[in-house]
Design a protein around this motif. Structure first.
Motif, PDB file in Angstrom:
ATOM      1  N   LYS A 103      18.132  52.239  39.165  1.00 29.22           N
ATOM      2  CA  LYS A 103      18.896  52.069  38.322  1.00 29.22           C
ATOM      3  C   LYS A 103      19.299  51.167  37.161  1.00 29.22           C
ATOM      4  O   LYS A 103      19.675  51.383  36.063  1.00 29.22           O
ATOM      5  CB  LYS A 103      20.210  52.387  38.578  1.00 29.22           C
ATOM      6  N   TRP A 104      17.989  50.351  36.681  1.00 22.52           N
ATOM      7  CA  TRP A 104      18.000  49.252  35.723  1.00 22.52           C
ATOM      8  C   TRP A 104      17.769  49.732  34.549  1.00 22.52           C
ATOM      9  O   TRP A 104      18.385  49.987  33.635  1.00 22.52           O
ATOM     10  CB  TRP A 104      17.188  48.368  36.513  1.00 22.52           C
TER      11      TRP A 104
ATOM     12  N   ALA B   1      27.842  38.918  39.747  1.00 23.49           N
ATOM     13  CA  ALA B   1      28.969  38.532  40.099  1.00 23.49           C
ATOM     14  C   ALA B   1      29.949  37.664  39.853  1.00 23.49           C
ATOM     15  O   ALA B   1      30.879  37.226  40.104  1.00 23.49           O
ATOM     16  CB  ALA B   1      28.302  37.543  41.911  1.00 23.49           C
ATOM     17  N   ASP B   2      28.939  36.248  38.749  1.00 20.98           N
ATOM     18  CA  ASP B   2      29.560  35.972  38.278  1.00 20.98           C
ATOM     19  C   ASP B   2      30.855  36.840  37.290  1.00 20.98           C
ATOM     20  O   ASP B   2      31.490  36.014  37.172  1.00 20.98           O
ATOM     21  CB  ASP B   2      28.597  34.880  37.198  1.00 20.98           C
ATOM     22  N   ALA B   3      29.987  37.399  36.704  1.00 22.08           N
ATOM     23  CA  ALA B   3      30.670  37.857  36.098  1.00 22.08           C
ATOM     24  C   ALA B   3      31.957  38.388  37.060  1.00 22.08           C
ATOM     25  O   ALA B   3      33.119  38.671  35.816  1.00 22.08           O
ATOM     26  CB  ALA B   3      29.774  39.603  35.645  1.00 22.08           C
ATOM     27  N   LYS B   4      31.739  39.618  37.778  1.00 19.70           N
ATOM     28  CA  LYS B   4      32.964  39.487  38.093  1.00 19.70           C
ATOM     29  C   LYS B   4      34.096  38.692  39.279  1.00 19.70           C
ATOM     30  O   LYS B   4      35.623  38.456  38.438  1.00 19.70           O
ATOM     31  CB  LYS B   4      32.519  40.389  39.789  1.00 19.70           C
ATOM     32  N   ALA B   5      33.500  37.446  39.253  1.00 21.15           N
ATOM     33  CA  ALA B   5      34.676  36.023  39.388  1.00 21.15           C
ATOM     34  C   ALA B   5      34.814  36.309  39.311  1.00 21.15           C
ATOM     35  O   ALA B   5      36.850  35.598  38.583  1.00 21.15           O
ATOM     36  CB  ALA B   5      33.700  35.480  40.131  1.00 21.15           C
ATOM     37  N   SER B   6      34.751  35.697  37.181  1.00 18.21           N
ATOM     38  CA  SER B   6      35.045  35.314  35.867  1.00 18.21           C
ATOM     39  C   SER B   6      36.356  36.317  35.466  1.00 18.21           C
ATOM     40  O   SER B   6      37.291  35.635  35.904  1.00 18.21           O
ATOM     41  CB  SER B   6      33.905  34.901  34.469  1.00 18.21           C
TER      42      SER B   6
ATOM     43  N   ALA C 208      31.464  48.358  38.876  1.00 13.92           N
ATOM     44  CA  ALA C 208      29.845  49.024  39.237  1.00 13.92           C
ATOM     45  C   ALA C 208      28.827  48.389  39.038  1.00 13.92           C
ATOM     46  O   ALA C 208      27.810  48.830  39.915  1.00 13.92           O
ATOM     47  CB  ALA C 208      30.572  49.930  37.489  1.00 13.92           C
ATOM     48  N   LEU C 209      28.769  47.437  38.069  1.00 18.50           N
ATOM     49  CA  LEU C 209      27.789  46.639  38.117  1.00 18.50           C
ATOM     50  C   LEU C 209      26.967  46.038  39.087  1.00 18.50           C
ATOM     51  O   LEU C 209      25.976  45.934  38.666  1.00 18.50           O
ATOM     52  CB  LEU C 209      27.887  46.481  35.769  1.00 18.50           C
ATOM     53  N   GLU C 210      28.207  45.506  39.620  1.00 17.21           N
ATOM     54  CA  GLU C 210      27.417  44.836  40.441  1.00 17.21           C
ATOM     55  C   GLU C 210      26.775  45.220  41.904  1.00 17.21           C
ATOM     56  O   GLU C 210      26.628  45.595  42.518  1.00 17.21           O
ATOM     57  CB  GLU C 210      29.022  43.797  40.696  1.00 17.21           C
ATOM     58  N   SER C 211      27.853  46.525  41.710  1.00 16.33           N
ATOM     59  CA  SER C 211      27.351  47.579  42.666  1.00 16.33           C
ATOM     60  C   SER C 211      25.711  48.663  42.027  1.00 16.33           C
ATOM     61  O   SER C 211      24.729  48.546  43.236  1.00 16.33           O
ATOM     62  CB  SER C 211      27.796  48.792  43.308  1.00 16.33           C
ATOM     63  N   GLY C 212      25.631  48.247  40.706  1.00 15.02           N
ATOM     64  CA  GLY C 212      24.756  48.754  40.650  1.00 15.02           C
ATOM     65  C   GLY C 212      23.378  48.306  40.420  1.00 15.02           C
ATOM     66  O   GLY C 212      22.052  48.347  40.620  1.00 15.02           O
TER      67      GLY C 212
ATOM     68  N   TYR D 103      48.043  46.859  26.356  1.00 15.63           N
ATOM     69  CA  TYR D 103      46.989  45.743  26.824  1.00 15.63           C
ATOM     70  C   TYR D 103      46.149  45.669  27.936  1.00 15.63           C
ATOM     71  O   TYR D 103      45.056  44.926  27.856  1.00 15.63           O
ATOM     72  CB  TYR D 103      47.957  44.649  26.315  1.00 15.63           C
ATOM     73  N   LEU D 104      46.624  45.734  29.047  1.00 15.25           N
ATOM     74  CA  LEU D 104      45.914  45.760  30.248  1.00 15.25           C
ATOM     75  C   LEU D 104      45.471  46.607  31.322  1.00 15.25           C
ATOM     76  O   LEU D 104      44.267  46.208  31.270  1.00 15.25           O
ATOM     77  CB  LEU D 104      47.289  45.735  31.678  1.00 15.25           C
ATOM     78  N   GLU D 105      45.224  48.228  29.924  1.00 14.34           N
ATOM     79  CA  GLU D 105      44.275  49.232  30.870  1.00 14.34           C
ATOM     80  C   GLU D 105      42.570  48.741  30.204  1.00 14.34           C
ATOM     81  O   GLU D 105      42.480  48.963  31.583  1.00 14.34           O
ATOM     82  CB  GLU D 105      45.229  50.387  30.158  1.00 14.34           C
ATOM     83  N   PRO D 106      42.660  48.757  29.249  1.00 17.55           N
ATOM     84  CA  PRO D 106      41.206  48.464  29.165  1.00 17.55           C
ATOM     85  C   PRO D 106      41.086  47.291  29.340  1.00 17.55           C
ATOM     86  O   PRO D 106      39.688  47.499  30.231  1.00 17.55           O
ATOM     87  CB  PRO D 106      41.535  48.399  27.157  1.00 17.55           C
ATOM     88  N   LEU D 107      41.508  46.486  29.755  1.00 16.08           N
ATOM     89  CA  LEU D 107      41.173  45.429  31.131  1.00 16.08           C
ATOM     90  C   LEU D 107      40.962  45.919  31.909  1.00 16.08           C
ATOM     91  O   LEU D 107      39.602  45.220  32.653  1.00 16.08           O
ATOM     92  CB  LEU D 107      41.896  44.031  30.684  1.00 16.08           C
ATOM     93  N   TYR D 108      41.326  46.861  32.427  1.00 11.06           N
ATOM     94  CA  TYR D 108      41.052  46.668  33.964  1.00 11.06           C
ATOM     95  C   TYR D 108      40.235  47.669  33.996  1.00 11.06           C
ATOM     96  O   TYR D 108      39.403  48.298  35.208  1.00 11.06           O
ATOM     97  CB  TYR D 108      42.306  48.005  34.611  1.00 11.06           C
ATOM     98  N   GLU D 109      39.638  48.809  32.653  1.00 14.53           N
ATOM     99  CA  GLU D 109      38.305  49.675  32.438  1.00 14.53           C
ATOM    100  C   GLU D 109      37.296  48.460  32.671  1.00 14.53           C
ATOM    101  O   GLU D 109      36.648  49.074  33.721  1.00 14.53           O
ATOM    102  CB  GLU D 109      39.210  49.991  31.408  1.00 14.53           C
ATOM    103  N   LEU D 110      37.970  47.620  31.874  1.00 14.33           N
ATOM    104  CA  LEU D 110      36.251  46.745  31.580  1.00 14.33           C
ATOM    105  C   LEU D 110      36.092  45.868  33.388  1.00 14.33           C
ATOM    106  O   LEU D 110      34.986  45.886  33.610  1.00 14.33           O
ATOM    107  CB  LEU D 110      36.729  45.529  31.163  1.00 14.33           C
ATOM    108  N   GLN D 111      37.110  45.324  34.537  1.00 17.39           N
ATOM    109  CA  GLN D 111      37.029  45.216  35.297  1.00 17.39           C
ATOM    110  C   GLN D 111      36.215  46.657  36.328  1.00 17.39           C
ATOM    111  O   GLN D 111      34.780  46.203  37.362  1.00 17.39           O
ATOM    112  CB  GLN D 111      38.407  45.082  36.045  1.00 17.39           C
ATOM    113  N   LEU D 112      36.980  47.575  36.125  1.00 20.22           N
ATOM    114  CA  LEU D 112      36.065  48.783  36.830  1.00 20.22           C
ATOM    115  C   LEU D 112      34.593  48.992  36.374  1.00 20.22           C
ATOM    116  O   LEU D 112      33.549  49.184  37.474  1.00 20.22           O
ATOM    117  CB  LEU D 112      35.996  49.605  36.552  1.00 20.22           C
TER     118      LEU D 112
END
Length: 191
Positions: free
Chosen positions: A100-101, A182-187, A90-94, A77-86
């Protein structure tokens, strides 16, 4: 305390592998006591607290669960959520690089495409599934509060990713898109 020893003890973690831990002053303090400040003084000496500008215990522990958890869901259950976090990382840095947009917009088209079968709905449903798999050992009110907080955090994160998507489509300024990232990452961190 005569019954407590600082000698290493063998304990079993959630993966049933022995780990070596030390008994500390915090062993007798529940998470709720720590969050409400009763156990905070055991964590940081009063002299340090008085001489620095530390956040309140509740704010410092925001991502932590407010309910006692008996068992956590399995890694499946956690692995796909970890992939979402990654992906969110990546979106935050992109979004920092506007070249890259267009590529990011294409990828987000796929993420939000497919109607009810979109990846956005997949991750939302997966978050709900993860939340319902948590086994609690606490009062019903604390359990409901914890579940609500977790659900809101995953939804806020996905809504912020949608904000990035809409911002890229509309050609909004960089600061708005960066703020959504930034909001996506923080949430997601709170989840």
């Amino acid at each position: 305390d005569a019954f407590r020893s600082s000698a290493p003890q063998k304990r079993m973690n959630s993966l049933s592998r022995p780990t070596r831990t030390r008994t500390t002053e915090l062993d007798g303090i529940s998470r709720r006591d720590l969050l409400t400040g009763i156990g905070w003084s055991a964590l940081i000496p009063v002299t340090i607290v008085a001489s620095t500008n530390l956040p309140s215990p509740v704010l410092a522990a925001t991502p932590a669960s407010t309910a006692r958890v008996e068992t956590w869901p399995g890694l499946e259950y956690l692995e796909p959520l970890y992939e979402l976090q990654l992906s969110v990382n990546a979106l935050e840095s992109g979004v920092q690089d506007e070249t890259k947009w267009p590529m990011m917009q294409q990828r987000l088209d796929k993420f939000f495409g497919g109607g009810i079968f979109s990846e956005r709905n997949y991750y939302s449903g997966l978050g709900v599934q993860y939340i319902t798999q948590i086994k609690y050992d606490d009062l019903k009110e604390y359990v409901q509060s914890d579940q609500k907080q977790r659900f809101q955090s995953i939804e806020n994160s996905l809504n912020s990713v949608e904000g990035i998507y809409k911002g890229l489509k509309k050609g909004e300024d960089k600061s708005a898109v960066v703020s959504c990232a930034a909001d996506a990452k923080a949430s997601l961190y709170i989840f």
